[in-house]
Design a protein around this motif. Structure first.
Motif, PDB file in Angstrom:
ATOM      1  N   VAL A 144       0.923  -1.334   0.017  1.00 40.68           N
ATOM      2  CA  VAL A 144       0.056   0.199  -0.076  1.00 40.68           C
ATOM      3  C   VAL A 144       0.916   1.366  -0.023  1.00 40.68           C
ATOM      4  O   VAL A 144       0.254   2.109  -0.627  1.00 40.68           O
ATOM      5  CB  VAL A 144      -1.031  -0.122   1.274  1.00 40.68           C
ATOM      6  N   THR A 145       2.224   1.116   0.771  1.00 33.98           N
ATOM      7  CA  THR A 145       2.817   2.598   0.769  1.00 33.98           C
ATOM      8  C   THR A 145       3.801   2.502  -0.352  1.00 33.98           C
ATOM      9  O   THR A 145       4.577   3.447  -0.493  1.00 33.98           O
ATOM     10  CB  THR A 145       3.784   2.484   2.296  1.00 33.98           C
ATOM     11  N   SER A 146       3.728   1.671  -1.475  1.00 33.59           N
ATOM     12  CA  SER A 146       4.593   1.560  -2.410  1.00 33.59           C
ATOM     13  C   SER A 146       4.399   2.755  -3.569  1.00 33.59           C
ATOM     14  O   SER A 146       3.265   3.207  -3.394  1.00 33.59           O
ATOM     15  CB  SER A 146       4.920   0.485  -3.097  1.00 33.59           C
ATOM     16  N   SER A 147       5.315   3.208  -4.111  1.00 34.17           N
ATOM     17  CA  SER A 147       5.074   4.398  -5.101  1.00 34.17           C
ATOM     18  C   SER A 147       3.864   4.029  -6.404  1.00 34.17           C
ATOM     19  O   SER A 147       3.005   4.737  -6.558  1.00 34.17           O
ATOM     20  CB  SER A 147       6.165   4.792  -5.660  1.00 34.17           C
ATOM     21  N   ALA A 148       3.932   2.677  -6.613  1.00 36.54           N
ATOM     22  CA  ALA A 148       2.871   2.360  -7.696  1.00 36.54           C
ATOM     23  C   ALA A 148       1.530   2.540  -7.085  1.00 36.54           C
ATOM     24  O   ALA A 148       0.748   2.902  -7.736  1.00 36.54           O
ATOM     25  CB  ALA A 148       3.352   0.682  -8.179  1.00 36.54           C
ATOM     26  N   ALA A 149       1.353   1.795  -6.031  1.00 40.75           N
ATOM     27  CA  ALA A 149      -0.073   2.072  -5.513  1.00 40.75           C
ATOM     28  C   ALA A 149      -0.315   3.363  -5.295  1.00 40.75           C
ATOM     29  O   ALA A 149      -1.647   3.712  -5.337  1.00 40.75           O
ATOM     30  CB  ALA A 149      -0.046   1.168  -4.031  1.00 40.75           C
ATOM     31  N   LYS A 150       0.538   4.268  -4.474  1.00 42.71           N
ATOM     32  CA  LYS A 150       0.145   5.509  -4.479  1.00 42.71           C
ATOM     33  C   LYS A 150      -0.118   6.373  -5.727  1.00 42.71           C
ATOM     34  O   LYS A 150      -1.259   7.190  -5.791  1.00 42.71           O
ATOM     35  CB  LYS A 150       1.402   6.373  -3.675  1.00 42.71           C
ATOM     36  N   ALA A 151       0.413   5.784  -6.793  1.00 44.98           N
ATOM     37  CA  ALA A 151       0.318   6.509  -8.057  1.00 44.98           C
ATOM     38  C   ALA A 151      -0.968   6.086  -8.588  1.00 44.98           C
ATOM     39  O   ALA A 151      -1.982   6.720  -9.176  1.00 44.98           O
ATOM     40  CB  ALA A 151       1.207   6.303  -9.068  1.00 44.98           C
ATOM     41  N   ALA A 152      -1.421   4.686  -8.446  1.00 37.99           N
ATOM     42  CA  ALA A 152      -2.730   4.255  -8.762  1.00 37.99           C
ATOM     43  C   ALA A 152      -3.859   4.810  -8.202  1.00 37.99           C
ATOM     44  O   ALA A 152      -5.016   5.095  -8.852  1.00 37.99           O
ATOM     45  CB  ALA A 152      -2.732   2.572  -8.566  1.00 37.99           C
ATOM     46  N   ALA A 186      -4.022   7.744  -6.641  1.00 38.40           N
ATOM     47  CA  ALA A 186      -4.004   9.170  -7.102  1.00 38.40           C
ATOM     48  C   ALA A 186      -4.609   9.202  -8.454  1.00 38.40           C
ATOM     49  O   ALA A 186      -5.292  10.141  -8.705  1.00 38.40           O
ATOM     50  CB  ALA A 186      -2.576   9.861  -7.118  1.00 38.40           C
ATOM     51  N   GLY A 187      -4.339   8.617  -9.283  1.00 38.70           N
ATOM     52  CA  GLY A 187      -4.930   8.455 -10.652  1.00 38.70           C
ATOM     53  C   GLY A 187      -6.224   8.299 -10.483  1.00 38.70           C
ATOM     54  O   GLY A 187      -7.274   8.913 -11.299  1.00 38.70           O
ATOM     55  N   LEU A 188      -6.693   7.185  -9.702  1.00 36.98           N
ATOM     56  CA  LEU A 188      -8.070   6.771  -9.549  1.00 36.98           C
ATOM     57  C   LEU A 188      -9.057   8.074  -8.916  1.00 36.98           C
ATOM     58  O   LEU A 188     -10.013   8.211  -9.729  1.00 36.98           O
ATOM     59  CB  LEU A 188      -8.315   5.653  -8.653  1.00 36.98           C
ATOM     60  N   VAL A 189      -8.454   8.626  -8.223  1.00 40.09           N
ATOM     61  CA  VAL A 189      -8.973   9.841  -7.567  1.00 40.09           C
ATOM     62  C   VAL A 189      -9.191  10.780  -8.620  1.00 40.09           C
ATOM     63  O   VAL A 189     -10.483  11.507  -8.738  1.00 40.09           O
ATOM     64  CB  VAL A 189      -8.521  10.252  -6.358  1.00 40.09           C
ATOM     65  N   GLN A 190      -8.209  11.151  -9.345  1.00 36.64           N
ATOM     66  CA  GLN A 190      -8.317  12.139 -10.378  1.00 36.64           C
ATOM     67  C   GLN A 190      -9.284  11.995 -11.408  1.00 36.64           C
ATOM     68  O   GLN A 190     -10.131  12.922 -11.972  1.00 36.64           O
ATOM     69  CB  GLN A 190      -6.909  12.530 -11.127  1.00 36.64           C
ATOM     70  N   ARG A 191      -9.367  10.596 -11.769  1.00 37.39           N
ATOM     71  CA  ARG A 191     -10.268  10.334 -12.659  1.00 37.39           C
ATOM     72  C   ARG A 191     -11.684  10.358 -12.085  1.00 37.39           C
ATOM     73  O   ARG A 191     -12.802  10.991 -12.884  1.00 37.39           O
ATOM     74  CB  ARG A 191     -10.126   9.023 -13.478  1.00 37.39           C
ATOM     75  N   ALA A 192     -11.719   9.927 -11.114  1.00 35.80           N
ATOM     76  CA  ALA A 192     -13.498  10.021 -10.328  1.00 35.80           C
ATOM     77  C   ALA A 192     -13.663  11.521 -10.176  1.00 35.80           C
ATOM     78  O   ALA A 192     -14.914  11.713 -10.387  1.00 35.80           O
ATOM     79  CB  ALA A 192     -13.352   9.535  -8.977  1.00 35.80           C
TER      80      ALA A 192
END
Length: 65
Positions: free
Chosen positions: A44-52, A54-60
């Motif tokens: 959960v704290t990895s950069s890939a998870a954070k990016a995913a 953040a992208g989901l929130v931005q698309r929402a």
């Protein structure tokens, strides 16, 4: 009469002996839970998870899925 009662007692299920976990089982279960929590935290704290996320929130927020 006593013979039948003894046979019935011997044939009953033996699961009453294993009602709970022993101390070793608790230790192994706790260790497994802590290991799983560590792996989950790292994922959960990895950069890939954070990016995913953040992208989901931005698309929402943008309204595009």
């Amino acid at each position: 009469m006593l013979g039948r009662a003894l046979v019935a007692w011997c044939r009953r299920p033996r699961d009453w002996r294993d009602r709970g976990m022993s101390t070793a089982e608790y230790a192994v279960g706790t260790l497994a839970a802590v290991a799983f929590a560590g792996v989950l935290y790292a994922a959960v704290t990895s950069s890939a998870a954070k990016a995913a996320v953040a992208g989901l929130v931005q698309r929402a927020l943008a309204g595009t899925f």
